[in-house]
Design an enzyme around this catalytic site. Structure first.
Site, mmCIF file in Angstrom:
data_model
loop_
_atom_site.group_PDB
_atom_site.id
_atom_site.type_symbol
_atom_site.label_atom_id
_atom_site.label_comp_id
_atom_site.label_asym_id
_atom_site.label_seq_id
_atom_site.Cartn_x
_atom_site.Cartn_y
_atom_site.Cartn_z
ATOM 1 N N ASP A 1 2.989 7.886 -14.933
ATOM 2 C CA ASP A 1 2.478 6.740 -15.699
ATOM 3 C C ASP A 1 1.116 7.044 -16.324
ATOM 4 O OD1 ASP A 1 4.746 5.415 -14.894
ATOM 5 O OD2 ASP A 1 3.729 3.985 -13.580
ATOM 6 N N HIS B 1 2.890 9.576 -8.230
ATOM 7 C CA HIS B 1 1.962 8.628 -7.604
ATOM 8 C C HIS B 1 2.770 7.657 -6.755
ATOM 9 C CE1 HIS B 1 3.207 6.455 -11.217
ATOM 10 N NE2 HIS B 1 2.622 5.350 -10.804
ATOM 11 N N HIS C 1 8.622 5.785 -17.937
ATOM 12 C CA HIS C 1 9.131 4.506 -18.452
ATOM 13 C C HIS C 1 9.470 4.622 -19.937
ATOM 14 C CE1 HIS C 1 7.903 1.985 -14.935
ATOM 15 N NE2 HIS C 1 6.932 2.872 -14.837
ATOM 16 N N ASP D 1 7.732 1.675 -7.826
ATOM 17 C CA ASP D 1 8.815 2.101 -8.710
ATOM 18 C C ASP D 1 8.863 3.630 -8.857
ATOM 19 O OD1 ASP D 1 6.344 1.710 -10.156
ATOM 20 O OD2 ASP D 1 7.447 2.008 -12.025
ATOM 21 N N HIS D 2 8.022 4.332 -8.077
ATOM 22 C CA HIS D 2 8.025 5.800 -8.101
ATOM 23 C C HIS D 2 8.389 6.395 -6.746
ATOM 24 C CE1 HIS D 2 6.270 6.030 -12.200
ATOM 25 N NE2 HIS D 2 5.987 4.788 -11.873
ATOM 26 N N HIS E 1 -4.569 5.962 -14.146
ATOM 27 C CA HIS E 1 -3.610 4.902 -13.804
ATOM 28 C C HIS E 1 -3.755 4.588 -12.312
ATOM 29 C CE1 HIS E 1 0.159 2.652 -13.749
ATOM 30 N NE2 HIS E 1 0.610 3.430 -12.791
ATOM 31 N N HIS F 1 3.090 4.154 -6.616
ATOM 32 C CA HIS F 1 3.567 2.807 -6.931
ATOM 33 C C HIS F 1 5.049 2.706 -6.522
ATOM 34 C CE1 HIS F 1 0.129 2.102 -10.013
ATOM 35 N NE2 HIS F 1 -0.162 1.591 -8.826
HETATM 36 FE FE FE Z 1 5.645 3.047 -13.068
HETATM 37 ZN ZN ZN Z 2 2.602 3.337 -11.802
#
Ligand code: FE
Ligand code: ZN
Length: 292
Positions: A150, A72, A188, A76-77, A133, A74
């Site tokens: 996530d 996805h 995570h 941090d991805h 998510h 976001h």
């Molecule tokens: Fe994440």
């Molecule tokens: Zn995420």
């Protein structure tokens, strides 16, 4: 930034030995997965906030970046994609990402969605749409492992940013039906917080007590509790246990939300965790002391 994991898991084989899965801790609690095609010298990387530590890891292990798989969009991805684009390092690299958010995937070369298949060094990775998510979120399933971003976490699940609860519930129920020995390679390391919450919901669950003991031992030594297996998640993750009467009772007692169906129990469970009240549970209430 110091990572919560000091000693990553040892690499492990899946897909009949055709793929070796490595874990690279990045930022504070992100886990980047490096999927090596055994005997190919090449690797696919799943998500990541940053490119530097991953490129260093690949170089140290004599691996060439072949593919980036995104679950996805976001930051941090897909941060890794943005950095690879900025550094002009995506020449000849395949970038596979969610079709429903393709515009937000830097460098994307192939947009995928439910039912698609991605060849990973001769192994067919199935693409599942696993929303809840974030809209468009996908997971990549290979024999022996799922890279679920996530969506499903070890002991928990992702926040319902896009929701609705029914979408996450459907995604989790589907992931829970994977073979029990499937490694849950989520993005995570949140296991302790998740299991602390789980214990507030199901303090009579012996498998959960056992898992908490094992996870606390691993984590207090700086190790990583990810991946788990689907079997462990089915036995201890409250978000996969909405049909268990003890879970329904505990959640109904702790919240004013209706708990008259599995979906309603799941929804109330997610809302209960979001209150963060479980964080106040003292260590003395966890099953980690010496048995008396
Ligand atoms: Fe994440
Ligand atoms: Zn995420």
């Amino acid at each position: 930034m110091e990572h919560v994991v000091r000693t990553p898991r040892e690499p492990f084989l899946v897909a009949g030995g055709a793929l070796r899965v490595h874990q690279v801790p990045v930022w504070k609690d992100n886990l980047v997965w490096v999927i090596e095609g055994v005997d190919t010298g090449r690797a696919a990387v799943v998500d990541g906030p940053q490119a530097g530590p991953v490129l260093d890891y690949l170089a140290a292990h004599g691996l060439v970046l072949d593919t980036v798989l995104n679950t996805h969009t976001h930051g941090d991805h897909i941060g890794i994609n943005a950095e690879l684009v900025a550094r002009d390092l995506l020449d000849g690299v395949r970038v596979v990402g969610p079709a429903l958010a393709a515009d937000a995937v830097p460098g994307i070369t192939r947009a995928v969605d439910e039912g698609d298949v991605v060849d990973l060094f001769g192994v067919a990775a199935q693409v599942w749409r696993t929303e809840g998510h974030m809209d468009g979120h996908v997971s990549y399933v290979v024999p022996g492992a799922v890279f679920c971003g996530d969506t499903l976490f070890t002991g928990g699940c992702g926040y319902l940013f896009d929701g609705p609860p029914a979408k996450m519930f459907a995604s989790l129920s589907r992931l829970a039906a994977l073979p029990g020995d499937t490694a849950v390679c989520c993005a995570h390391e949140y296991t302790e917080d998740n299991l602390r919450f789980a214990w507030t919901v199901e303090p009579g669950n012996a498998a959960l007590a056992d898992r908490i003991r094992r996870v606390w031992a691993v984590r207090s030594a700086g190790g990583c509790a990810v991946p788990s297996t689907i079997d462990e998640e089915r036995a201890t993750n409250p978000f996969l246990r909405a049909s268990v009467s003890e879970v329904a009772r505990a959640v109904a007692a702790a919240s004013s939300d209706p708990a008259d169906s599995a979906l309603a129990v799941f929804t109330a469970t997610r809302r209960l965790k979001d209150t963060g009240k479980h964080k106040e549970l003292p260590a003395s209430k966890l099953p980690i002391g010496e048995p008396d």
